[in-house]
Scaffold this motif. Structure first.
Motif, PDB file in Angstrom:
ATOM      1  N   ALA A 189     -31.044 -31.640 -30.550  1.00 29.24           N
ATOM      2  CA  ALA A 189     -31.565 -30.277 -30.426  1.00 29.24           C
ATOM      3  C   ALA A 189     -32.438 -29.918 -31.626  1.00 29.24           C
ATOM      4  O   ALA A 189     -33.491 -29.269 -31.471  1.00 29.24           O
ATOM      5  CB  ALA A 189     -30.405 -29.289 -30.289  1.00 29.24           C
ATOM      6  N   ALA A 190     -32.026 -30.332 -32.818  1.00 33.51           N
ATOM      7  CA  ALA A 190     -32.830 -30.050 -34.013  1.00 33.51           C
ATOM      8  C   ALA A 190     -34.163 -30.787 -33.953  1.00 33.51           C
ATOM      9  O   ALA A 190     -35.211 -30.244 -34.351  1.00 33.51           O
ATOM     10  CB  ALA A 190     -32.055 -30.465 -35.264  1.00 33.51           C
ATOM     11  N   ALA A 191     -34.153 -32.009 -33.446  1.00 31.72           N
ATOM     12  CA  ALA A 191     -35.396 -32.765 -33.314  1.00 31.72           C
ATOM     13  C   ALA A 191     -36.325 -32.096 -32.307  1.00 31.72           C
ATOM     14  O   ALA A 191     -37.549 -32.032 -32.519  1.00 31.72           O
ATOM     15  CB  ALA A 191     -35.095 -34.202 -32.886  1.00 31.72           C
ATOM     16  N   MET A 192     -35.767 -31.593 -31.214  1.00 34.62           N
ATOM     17  CA  MET A 192     -36.583 -30.882 -30.230  1.00 34.62           C
ATOM     18  C   MET A 192     -37.211 -29.635 -30.833  1.00 34.62           C
ATOM     19  O   MET A 192     -38.350 -29.279 -30.515  1.00 34.62           O
ATOM     20  CB  MET A 192     -35.737 -30.501 -29.017  1.00 34.62           C
ATOM     21  CG  MET A 192     -35.370 -31.667 -28.108  1.00 34.62           C
ATOM     22  SD  MET A 192     -34.458 -31.081 -26.650  1.00 34.62           S
ATOM     23  CE  MET A 192     -34.239 -32.633 -25.756  1.00 34.62           C
ATOM     24  N   ALA A 193     -36.500 -28.964 -31.710  1.00 36.46           N
ATOM     25  CA  ALA A 193     -37.009 -27.725 -32.293  1.00 36.46           C
ATOM     26  C   ALA A 193     -38.252 -27.943 -33.149  1.00 36.46           C
ATOM     27  O   ALA A 193     -39.073 -27.038 -33.310  1.00 36.46           O
ATOM     28  CB  ALA A 193     -35.913 -27.060 -33.125  1.00 36.46           C
ATOM     29  N   SER A 194     -38.417 -29.163 -33.695  1.00 35.09           N
ATOM     30  CA  SER A 194     -39.556 -29.414 -34.585  1.00 35.09           C
ATOM     31  C   SER A 194     -40.625 -30.311 -33.982  1.00 35.09           C
ATOM     32  O   SER A 194     -41.701 -30.474 -34.568  1.00 35.09           O
ATOM     33  CB  SER A 194     -39.055 -30.053 -35.893  1.00 35.09           C
ATOM     34  OG  SER A 194     -38.448 -31.304 -35.632  1.00 35.09           O
ATOM     35  N   ALA A 195     -40.382 -30.892 -32.813  1.00 36.84           N
ATOM     36  CA  ALA A 195     -41.287 -31.894 -32.248  1.00 36.84           C
ATOM     37  C   ALA A 195     -42.611 -31.286 -31.788  1.00 36.84           C
ATOM     38  O   ALA A 195     -42.660 -30.176 -31.250  1.00 36.84           O
ATOM     39  CB  ALA A 195     -40.620 -32.594 -31.073  1.00 36.84           C
ATOM     40  N   VAL A 196     -43.669 -32.066 -31.961  1.00 34.31           N
ATOM     41  CA  VAL A 196     -44.980 -31.645 -31.472  1.00 34.31           C
ATOM     42  C   VAL A 196     -45.203 -32.126 -30.045  1.00 34.31           C
ATOM     43  O   VAL A 196     -45.945 -31.507 -29.272  1.00 34.31           O
ATOM     44  CB  VAL A 196     -46.097 -32.134 -32.428  1.00 34.31           C
ATOM     45  CG1 VAL A 196     -46.227 -33.658 -32.390  1.00 34.31           C
ATOM     46  CG2 VAL A 196     -47.427 -31.481 -32.096  1.00 34.31           C
TER      47      VAL A 196
END
Length: 376
Positions: free
Chosen positions: A251-258
């Motif tokens: 979820a944290a990775a999704m929050a920052s992904a381009v």
């Protein structure tokens, strides 16, 4: 009716494992639950001692299924016998459509009074709508995770169906905007065959786009059971790939992904619910491809299916074509397609949260309790 609900849950892959665990947690907000069945890490965390390794069921396409067919049939008999022997109050089979159907038929034949529910409807709206009628004798109810499915089931005389939403809508926050720069998510799938077919193409994406000004790095979320395998396969890639496990880190990775490069599947819905632009792909075996052609499947990814329009690119192949995938991802980054997808994802988020006027979203726990409380 005893004061404790005895629930049997079966899940065949990580997405179903999370759905099953979410259901158990929702039920425990209202009643005591004794849970048994087949599951992975998420269901183990809520108390399941799995009959066998859930990953034995994580296959897709005839090329993966046929070599394992005798063992899968044996496992189906094992599950059905366990259900009939222990006589749970309610059985919930999550996805794993063919396996679940075999189990349900065997349970119905031996103990038709045990209520068996199917969570995650089969894609009868994509091919063979007549399959819906074949579900009716064996499943008391279908708990659908797509908002249009209850109406479709009624139109083809399928089993009683209610829209229960997807736990990702609660677990994932929808972000406020797409960043101009950030990590690229790589989501090759969780089945062995999917990894085999998709990882080489994703390696080509990494090799060709590592220096793109909008990309700050690469992140590959994977189930814990695959962590060592995936780390080994990406160790010699031309750029570092951060292999992560766990829903919080994903979820944290999704929050920052381009952007995400994802195999078509449940994860494309999760990405849409989090507001992450994507390019989707799938390398099908010949059996899957014949189905796509025979039934003239319009879209393969869930965002496009939900909106009935080509919101996200779909690179669907019989043989891996890394150049086609690289080109699609580069075009996405260079042409600024993210904001248009983002607006479409807002619509999807509302649909998934509310359901439709005719079929509003209901709590899956209430549907399970309905069958328990109505038991003689």
């Amino acid at each position: 009716m005893s004061p404790e609900l005895r629930l049997f849950v079966l899940a065949g892959e990580p997405s179903g494992d999370r759905i099953g665990a979410d259901l158990v947690n929702r039920l425990r907000e209202q009643v005591a639950v004794d849970v048994s069945g087949v599951g992975g890490d998420a269901l183990a965390a809520v108390g399941i001692k799995s009959l066998f390794d859930m990953n034995e069921l994580s296959v897709m396409g005839w090329a993966d299924v046929l070599p394992r067919l005798p063992r899968l049939l044996w496992r189906a008999r094992q599950v059905a016998k366990a259900i009939v022997r222990t006589r749970p109050d309610v059985v919930v089979l999550v996805d794993a459509q063919v396996f679940s159907s075999i189990v349900a038929k065997q349970v119905y034949k031996a103990a038709p009074d045990i209520p068996v529910l199917l969570c995650v409807a089969p894609a009868v709206w994509a091919w063979k709508p007549e399959r819906a009628q074949h579900l009716k004798p064996h499943f008391r109810e279908v708990m659908a995770v797509l908002p249009f499915e209850p109406a479709f089931m009624r139109s083809v005389d399928g089993p009683e169906t209610h829209y229960v939403g997807h736990p990702a809508a609660s677990a994932l926050a929808f972000r406020s905007a797409v960043p101009e720069r950030g990590p690229m998510l790589l989501l090759p799938g969780s089945r062995d065959g999917e990894l085999r077919r998709h990882l080489p193409m994703m390696r080509a994406v990494v090799e060709n786009l590592a220096s793109h000004p909008r990309i700050s790095g690469f992140v590959l979320p994977t189930p814990r059971r695959l962590e060592a395998t995936v780390k080994g396969r990406v160790a010699d890639w031309p750029a570092k790939v951060d292999v992560i496990t766990g829903e919080e880190r994903k979820a944290a990775a999704m929050a920052s992904a381009v952007v995400a490069v994802a195999a078509t599947g449940t994860v494309t819905l999760e990405l849409a619910l989090a507001g992450v632009p994507m390019v989707t792909t799938y390398v099908a075996d010949k059996g899957q491809a014949r189905l796509w052609v025979r039934f003239k499947v319009k879209y393969a990814s869930l965002p496009n299916i939900l909106l009935d329009r080509p919101l996200v690119p779909e690179i669907l192949q019989l043989e891996p074509d890394a150049d086609a995938l690289v080109s699609a991802v580069r075009s996405h980054l260079d042409d600024g397609e993210g904001p248009a997808q983002f607006e479409g994802f807002k619509t999807i988020r509302k649909m998934m949260e509310d359901g439709t006027e005719e079929d509003p979203r209901v709590n899956p726990a209430e549907r399970v309790l309905h069958h328990w409380r109505d038991a003689p």
